[in-house]
Design a protein around this motif. Structure first.
Motif, PDB file in Angstrom:
ATOM      1  N   PRO A   1       0.814  -1.221   0.000  1.00 34.07           N
ATOM      2  CA  PRO A   1       0.000   0.000   0.000  1.00 34.07           C
ATOM      3  C   PRO A   1       0.845   1.267   0.000  1.00 34.07           C
ATOM      4  O   PRO A   1       1.997   1.280   0.449  1.00 34.07           O
ATOM      5  N   ASN A   2       0.257   2.327  -0.512  1.00 37.14           N
ATOM      6  CA  ASN A   2       0.842   3.653  -0.378  1.00 37.14           C
ATOM      7  C   ASN A   2       0.628   4.150   1.055  1.00 37.14           C
ATOM      8  O   ASN A   2      -0.214   3.631   1.791  1.00 37.14           O
ATOM      9  N   VAL A   3       1.377   5.180   1.431  1.00 36.64           N
ATOM     10  CA  VAL A   3       1.361   5.655   2.813  1.00 36.64           C
ATOM     11  C   VAL A   3       1.096   7.156   2.848  1.00 36.64           C
ATOM     12  O   VAL A   3       1.666   7.924   2.057  1.00 36.64           O
ATOM     13  N   LYS A   4       0.226   7.556   3.760  1.00 36.70           N
ATOM     14  CA  LYS A   4      -0.015   8.977   4.008  1.00 36.70           C
ATOM     15  C   LYS A   4      -0.059   9.221   5.514  1.00 36.70           C
ATOM     16  O   LYS A   4      -0.696   8.469   6.254  1.00 36.70           O
ATOM     17  N   ILE A   5       0.628  10.268   5.960  1.00 36.46           N
ATOM     18  CA  ILE A   5       0.609  10.682   7.369  1.00 36.46           C
ATOM     19  C   ILE A   5       0.125  12.123   7.423  1.00 36.46           C
ATOM     20  O   ILE A   5       0.656  12.989   6.719  1.00 36.46           O
ATOM     21  N   SER A   6      -0.886  12.360   8.255  1.00 44.63           N
ATOM     22  CA  SER A   6      -1.480  13.691   8.353  1.00 44.63           C
ATOM     23  C   SER A   6      -1.621  14.079   9.820  1.00 44.63           C
ATOM     24  O   SER A   6      -1.972  13.243  10.668  1.00 44.63           O
ATOM     25  N   HIS A   7      -1.336  15.343  10.123  1.00 43.90           N
ATOM     26  CA  HIS A   7      -1.419  15.835  11.507  1.00 43.90           C
ATOM     27  C   HIS A   7      -2.277  17.098  11.542  1.00 43.90           C
ATOM     28  O   HIS A   7      -2.086  18.008  10.730  1.00 43.90           O
TER      29      HIS A   7
ATOM     30  N   THR B   1      -3.486  12.523  14.570  1.00 47.45           N
ATOM     31  CA  THR B   1      -2.466  12.110  13.610  1.00 47.45           C
ATOM     32  C   THR B   1      -2.974  10.873  12.888  1.00 47.45           C
ATOM     33  O   THR B   1      -3.293   9.866  13.525  1.00 47.45           O
ATOM     34  N   ASP B   2      -3.067  10.961  11.574  1.00 47.32           N
ATOM     35  CA  ASP B   2      -3.599   9.875  10.754  1.00 47.32           C
ATOM     36  C   ASP B   2      -2.451   9.096  10.117  1.00 47.32           C
ATOM     37  O   ASP B   2      -1.573   9.690   9.466  1.00 47.32           O
ATOM     38  N   PHE B   3      -2.484   7.786  10.279  1.00 46.15           N
ATOM     39  CA  PHE B   3      -1.543   6.882   9.624  1.00 46.15           C
ATOM     40  C   PHE B   3      -2.351   6.045   8.634  1.00 46.15           C
ATOM     41  O   PHE B   3      -3.046   5.102   9.025  1.00 46.15           O
ATOM     42  N   ILE B   4      -2.280   6.415   7.349  1.00 49.52           N
ATOM     43  CA  ILE B   4      -3.168   5.867   6.332  1.00 49.52           C
ATOM     44  C   ILE B   4      -2.392   4.948   5.389  1.00 49.52           C
ATOM     45  O   ILE B   4      -1.327   5.322   4.879  1.00 49.52           O
ATOM     46  N   LEU B   5      -2.925   3.754   5.170  1.00 49.20           N
ATOM     47  CA  LEU B   5      -2.426   2.826   4.162  1.00 49.20           C
ATOM     48  C   LEU B   5      -3.527   2.669   3.115  1.00 49.20           C
ATOM     49  O   LEU B   5      -4.662   2.346   3.461  1.00 49.20           O
TER      50      LEU B   5
END
Length: 251
Positions: free
Chosen positions: A73-79, A116-120
């Motif tokens: 999967p691709n990865v996205k981190i958002s705060h 804080t979002d840790f998205i796959l």
């Protein structure tokens, strides 16, 4: 807001790392300013009270890495920050942190909340006109609450934190050769009396498109709904919504 500035500083480290536009990986870095209108309240029981909160500018920052490797999967981190405060004249008795605040008293309340979002996610469909992403989001919520009645010198506090697993999706539309586009992005969860949703809708304009970097402006609306039942002995029913503006860099 200080926590968001720190997050932007971390993301800046990635911004100066040489990544050649999508030859190996695509890197997206963005930041948003959000004029949020908060509503709702909190308590240490199910008897929450609605408070008067000020409309504050919130901040968010994110980084996403997309790659061509199958099945990974691709990865996205958002705060994001969701901080607010205000003064409320109580219309009924209210208890918090073991303290009683009587009706007709005026209390100061403060919410210091970050997510804080840790998205796959996977790109199920992707071209210049339409793209669709689907995945999972582990949203880490960290909050501190305060209620203070200066007249009676009574103050109560509570801290809470936890990881909320959520479903994630994003749909993006583009108008070829114009730089114009739009997207809808969101995460949602409902289980064990907890309900959490976070979505945004935006129009976009890519004003720089080159081999080295793309730069895109965002103008949209974001809504966050938070209904917590007994997380670290905290009950909360809060909502934040309002317009935001943002800038995204694509390497």
């Amino acid at each position: 807001m200080k926590k968001c500035i720190s997050a932007l500083a971390v993301l800046g480290v990635f911004a100066v790392t040489p990544v050649y536009a999508d030859t190996i990986a695509g890197v997206y870095i963005g930041a948003q300013g959000w004029q949020a209108e908060p509503e709702g309240g909190f308590a240490d029981s199910q008897n929450t009270t609605n408070f008067n909160f000020d409309d504050d500018m919130q901040g968010s920052a994110y980084i996403a890495v997309e790659h061509p490797v199958p099945f990974i999967p691709n990865v996205k981190i958002s705060h994001s920050t969701l901080d607010t405060e205000g003064n409320t004249r109580l219309d009924a008795n209210y208890t918090f942190d073991g303290n009683l605040y009587t009706a007709e008293s005026t209390v100061f309340t403060s919410v210091d909340l970050t997510t804080t979002d840790f998205i796959l996610y996977y790109e199920l469909f992707d071209n210049d006109i339409l793209s669709f992403d689907l995945g999972v989001n582990g949203k880490y919520v960290d909050g501190a609450l305060l209620v203070n009645d200066s007249a009676s010198n009574t103050q109560g506090t509570a801290d809470f934190s936890g990881v909320v697993p959520m479903a994630y999706s994003r749909v993006q539309f583009g108008l070829p050769f114009s730089g114009l586009g739009a997207y809808a992005e969101g995460s949602y969860l409902s289980f064990d009396d907890h309900t959490f949703s976070d979505y945004q809708l935006a129009l976009t304009y890519s004003f720089i498109e080159s081999l080295a970097v793309d730069m895109t402006l965002q103008l949209g609306y974001r809504n966050v709904e938070l209904d917590i039942e007994d997380l670290d002995d905290v009950y909360a029913d809060m909502s934040y919504d309002g317009a935001f503006f943002g800038l995204e860099l694509h390497f």
